[in-house]
Scaffold this active site. Structure first.
Site, PDB file in Angstrom:
ATOM      1  N   TYR A   1    -110.734  16.878 -49.974  1.00 36.79           N
ATOM      2  CA  TYR A   1    -109.303  17.168 -49.844  1.00 36.79           C
ATOM      3  C   TYR A   1    -109.044  18.623 -49.464  1.00 36.79           C
ATOM      4  O   TYR A   1    -108.070  18.916 -48.776  1.00 36.79           O
ATOM      5  CB  TYR A   1    -108.559  16.753 -51.119  1.00 36.79           C
ATOM      6  CG  TYR A   1    -108.452  15.245 -51.222  1.00 36.79           C
ATOM      7  CD1 TYR A   1    -109.329  14.520 -52.025  1.00 36.79           C
ATOM      8  CD2 TYR A   1    -107.524  14.549 -50.466  1.00 36.79           C
ATOM      9  CE1 TYR A   1    -109.269  13.130 -52.069  1.00 36.79           C
ATOM     10  CE2 TYR A   1    -107.459  13.166 -50.505  1.00 36.79           C
ATOM     11  CZ  TYR A   1    -108.342  12.468 -51.312  1.00 36.79           C
ATOM     12  OH  TYR A   1    -108.288  11.092 -51.339  1.00 36.79           O
TER      13      TYR A   1
ATOM     14  N   ARG B   1    -109.217  18.515 -45.775  1.00 27.75           N
ATOM     15  CA  ARG B   1    -108.037  17.883 -45.189  1.00 27.75           C
ATOM     16  C   ARG B   1    -106.819  18.802 -45.305  1.00 27.75           C
ATOM     17  O   ARG B   1    -106.023  18.917 -44.374  1.00 27.75           O
ATOM     18  CB  ARG B   1    -107.753  16.555 -45.889  1.00 27.75           C
ATOM     19  CG  ARG B   1    -108.894  15.566 -45.911  1.00 27.75           C
ATOM     20  CD  ARG B   1    -108.949  14.685 -44.713  1.00 27.75           C
ATOM     21  NE  ARG B   1    -107.730  13.912 -44.551  1.00 27.75           N
ATOM     22  CZ  ARG B   1    -107.335  13.402 -43.386  1.00 27.75           C
ATOM     23  NH1 ARG B   1    -108.060  13.617 -42.305  1.00 27.75           N
ATOM     24  NH2 ARG B   1    -106.243  12.712 -43.300  1.00 27.75           N
TER      25      ARG B   1
ATOM     26  N   HIS C   1     -97.468   8.207 -51.078  1.00 28.63           N
ATOM     27  CA  HIS C   1     -98.884   8.409 -51.432  1.00 28.63           C
ATOM     28  C   HIS C   1     -99.201   9.863 -51.776  1.00 28.63           C
ATOM     29  O   HIS C   1    -100.370  10.254 -51.816  1.00 28.63           O
ATOM     30  CB  HIS C   1     -99.799   7.942 -50.291  1.00 28.63           C
ATOM     31  CG  HIS C   1     -99.780   6.457 -50.091  1.00 28.63           C
ATOM     32  ND1 HIS C   1    -100.272   5.855 -48.950  1.00 28.63           N
ATOM     33  CD2 HIS C   1     -99.329   5.439 -50.869  1.00 28.63           C
ATOM     34  CE1 HIS C   1    -100.134   4.541 -49.048  1.00 28.63           C
ATOM     35  NE2 HIS C   1     -99.562   4.259 -50.189  1.00 28.63           N
TER      36      HIS C   1
ATOM     37  N   CYS D   1    -103.736  26.579 -63.107  1.00 27.74           N
ATOM     38  CA  CYS D   1    -102.416  26.016 -62.798  1.00 27.74           C
ATOM     39  C   CYS D   1    -101.391  27.140 -62.831  1.00 27.74           C
ATOM     40  O   CYS D   1    -101.376  27.923 -63.777  1.00 27.74           O
ATOM     41  CB  CYS D   1    -102.061  24.953 -63.830  1.00 27.74           C
ATOM     42  SG  CYS D   1    -100.325  24.480 -63.828  1.00 27.74           S
TER      43      CYS D   1
ATOM     44  N   GLY E   1     -96.845   3.110 -36.801  1.00 25.82           N
ATOM     45  CA  GLY E   1     -98.175   3.689 -36.936  1.00 25.82           C
ATOM     46  C   GLY E   1     -98.904   3.339 -38.218  1.00 25.82           C
ATOM     47  O   GLY E   1     -99.554   4.183 -38.825  1.00 25.82           O
TER      48      GLY E   1
ATOM     49  N   SER F   1    -101.415   0.143 -40.144  1.00 22.18           N
ATOM     50  CA  SER F   1    -102.233  -1.052 -39.880  1.00 22.18           C
ATOM     51  C   SER F   1    -101.845  -2.242 -40.750  1.00 22.18           C
ATOM     52  O   SER F   1    -102.338  -3.345 -40.541  1.00 22.18           O
ATOM     53  CB  SER F   1    -103.699  -0.721 -40.123  1.00 22.18           C
ATOM     54  OG  SER F   1    -103.883  -0.303 -41.475  1.00 22.18           O
TER      55      SER F   1
ATOM     56  N   LEU G   1     -99.561   1.275 -31.930  1.00 25.52           N
ATOM     57  CA  LEU G   1    -100.447   1.310 -30.754  1.00 25.52           C
ATOM     58  C   LEU G   1    -100.991  -0.083 -30.453  1.00 25.52           C
ATOM     59  O   LEU G   1    -101.175  -0.458 -29.299  1.00 25.52           O
ATOM     60  CB  LEU G   1    -101.606   2.271 -31.022  1.00 25.52           C
ATOM     61  CG  LEU G   1    -102.458   2.729 -29.837  1.00 25.52           C
ATOM     62  CD1 LEU G   1    -101.602   3.471 -28.817  1.00 25.52           C
ATOM     63  CD2 LEU G   1    -103.611   3.610 -30.321  1.00 25.52           C
ATOM     64  N   GLU G   2    -101.248  -0.844 -31.516  1.00 27.55           N
ATOM     65  CA  GLU G   2    -101.795  -2.203 -31.391  1.00 27.55           C
ATOM     66  C   GLU G   2    -101.161  -3.071 -32.466  1.00 27.55           C
ATOM     67  O   GLU G   2    -100.568  -2.554 -33.421  1.00 27.55           O
ATOM     68  CB  GLU G   2    -103.319  -2.169 -31.583  1.00 27.55           C
ATOM     69  CG  GLU G   2    -103.721  -1.601 -32.939  1.00 27.55           C
ATOM     70  CD  GLU G   2    -105.167  -1.118 -32.993  1.00 27.55           C
ATOM     71  OE1 GLU G   2    -105.966  -1.486 -32.134  1.00 27.55           O
ATOM     72  OE2 GLU G   2    -105.453  -0.320 -33.905  1.00 27.55           O
TER      73      GLU G   2
HETATM   74  N1  APR Z   1     -99.368   5.767 -31.993  1.00 28.34           N
HETATM   75  C1  APR Z   1     -98.991   4.678 -32.734  1.00 28.34           C
HETATM   76  N2  APR Z   1     -99.826   4.000 -33.583  1.00 28.34           N
HETATM   77  C2  APR Z   1    -101.094   4.457 -33.642  1.00 28.34           C
HETATM   78  C3  APR Z   1    -101.566   5.583 -32.894  1.00 28.34           C
HETATM   79  C4  APR Z   1    -100.624   6.235 -32.036  1.00 28.34           C
HETATM   80  N3  APR Z   1    -100.970   7.276 -31.302  1.00 28.34           N
HETATM   81  N4  APR Z   1    -102.882   5.772 -33.184  1.00 28.34           N
HETATM   82  C5  APR Z   1    -103.224   4.803 -34.076  1.00 28.34           C
HETATM   83  N5  APR Z   1    -102.156   4.008 -34.344  1.00 28.34           N
HETATM   84  C6  APR Z   1    -102.075   2.868 -35.261  1.00 28.34           C
HETATM   85  C7  APR Z   1    -103.349   2.046 -35.327  1.00 28.34           C
HETATM   86  O1  APR Z   1    -103.292   1.023 -34.357  1.00 28.34           O
HETATM   87  C8  APR Z   1    -103.295   1.487 -36.748  1.00 28.34           C
HETATM   88  O2  APR Z   1    -102.573   0.254 -36.770  1.00 28.34           O
HETATM   89  O3  APR Z   1    -101.889   3.394 -36.551  1.00 28.34           O
HETATM   90  C9  APR Z   1    -102.484   2.533 -37.522  1.00 28.34           C
HETATM   91  C10 APR Z   1    -103.307   3.401 -38.478  1.00 28.34           C
HETATM   92  O4  APR Z   1    -103.806   2.566 -39.470  1.00 28.34           O
HETATM   93  P1  APR Z   1    -104.667   3.162 -40.693  1.00 28.34           P
HETATM   94  O5  APR Z   1    -105.688   4.093 -40.184  1.00 28.34           O
HETATM   95  O6  APR Z   1    -105.099   1.993 -41.491  1.00 28.34           O
HETATM   96  O7  APR Z   1    -103.621   4.059 -41.505  1.00 28.34           O
HETATM   97  P2  APR Z   1    -102.440   3.617 -42.491  1.00 28.34           P
HETATM   98  O8  APR Z   1    -101.902   2.276 -42.122  1.00 28.34           O
HETATM   99  O9  APR Z   1    -101.492   4.717 -42.570  1.00 28.34           O
HETATM  100  O10 APR Z   1    -103.247   3.492 -43.892  1.00 28.34           O
HETATM  101  C11 APR Z   1    -102.511   3.140 -45.034  1.00 28.34           C
HETATM  102  O11 APR Z   1    -104.421   3.499 -46.419  1.00 28.34           O
HETATM  103  O12 APR Z   1    -106.271   4.760 -46.608  1.00 28.34           O
HETATM  104  C12 APR Z   1    -105.054   4.513 -47.180  1.00 28.34           C
HETATM  105  O13 APR Z   1    -103.619   5.900 -48.451  1.00 28.34           O
HETATM  106  C13 APR Z   1    -104.167   5.741 -47.176  1.00 28.34           C
HETATM  107  O14 APR Z   1    -101.856   5.937 -46.533  1.00 28.34           O
HETATM  108  C14 APR Z   1    -103.079   5.362 -46.180  1.00 28.34           C
HETATM  109  C15 APR Z   1    -103.061   3.854 -46.243  1.00 28.34           C
END
Ligand code: APR
Length: 233
Positions: A56, A59, A109, A136, A175, A177, A202-203
């Protein structure tokens, strides 16, 4: 998008991808580089706090080098001009929504730029490392942890999120998944509440079939286009 007064927008790592912040899943994502069990659970922190702090700390330093992109700025514009209720519920722990100018933002989160003291339970603004166990700022105990919700922990402000969903006419997901609950379940709640739902990604995500409409493309393109539409541009 007729008769829309109140909006809830869920964002995920994809909205910050074009700012150079790794997403979690998919090619080269964080969870391909690190095992969740090693860095993102309370058990991992108990087992090897230095490993977790280093992850972290890296990050936290990295996001301070990054800048908001057109998608963040577009949502900030909508936030500034939208007369109805609007809440940006982000799963992201970066501060790019705020640096893009948005104010109606809720971090479900947690946030990289905060440290949480497990002695006095106060969260303090924090930009530097934690691996060296700094005191702290409030109680001087050396028990600061990243203010990030780890797997197995409850996300923040769930009551406020569901309260906003109950008042909303439109739910938009950007954005993400759809792999992680409870956030991935918001679209089903939105459908149950009878509101319109839109996905910008994106997908196709794991929850795409729940949305009335899905628009595919990079956030820096599809989000400004949608905001222009909402503001009548
Ligand atoms: N524009 C739009 N969407 C995008 C882009 C982009 N440039 N690049 C990637 N994506 C999409 C991908 O297609 C995917 O569906 O963003 C999504 C990212 O998915 P993850 O990496 O799974 O991230 P997220 O959904 O935010 O994860 C949820 O999981 O790991 C934990 O706590 C963490 O908050 C996070 C949570």
């Amino acid at each position: 998008m007729s008769q829309i007064r109140n909006i809830v927008i869920l964002t995920g790592a994809g909205i910050s991808a074009e700012s150079g912040i790794d997403t979690f899943r998919g090619g080269g994502g964080l969870w391909e580089q690190h095992r969740v069990e090693d860095v993102a659970t309370p058990e991992a922190f108990a087992r090897d706090p230095n490993l977790v702090h280093r992850f972290y700390d890296m990050r936290r330093a990295a996001i301070q080098e990054r800048l908001p992109n057109a998608a963040h700025f577009a949502l900030a514009e909508l936030d500034a001009q939208w007369r109805g209720d609007l809440l940006i519920v982000t799963q992201n722990v970066d501060d790019l929504h705020e640096r893009g100018g948005a104010s109606r933002v809720l971090h479900m989160h947690g946030e990289h730029l905060k440290a949480w003291c497990t002695s006095c339970d106060i969260r303090s603004p924090w930009r530097g490392p934690l691996v060296n166990r700094p005191p702290c700022p409030v109680c001087q105990a050396r028990t600061l942890r990243p203010d990030v919700v780890w797997f197995g922990e409850m996300p923040y402000q769930m009551e406020r999120i569901y309260g906003a969903l109950r008042q909303a006419d439109l739910f938009v997901s950007i954005g993400t998944s759809g792999a992680v609950y409870p956030a991935a379940g918001f679209v089903q709640s939105a459908r149950d509440l009878g509101m319109q739902t839109l996905e910008l990604n994106l997908e196709r995500s794991q929850g795409s079939h729940w949305f009335h409409e899905t628009r595919l493309g990079p956030a820096s393109e599809v989000v400004p286009a949608w905001v222009a539409e909402m503001l009548g541009g």
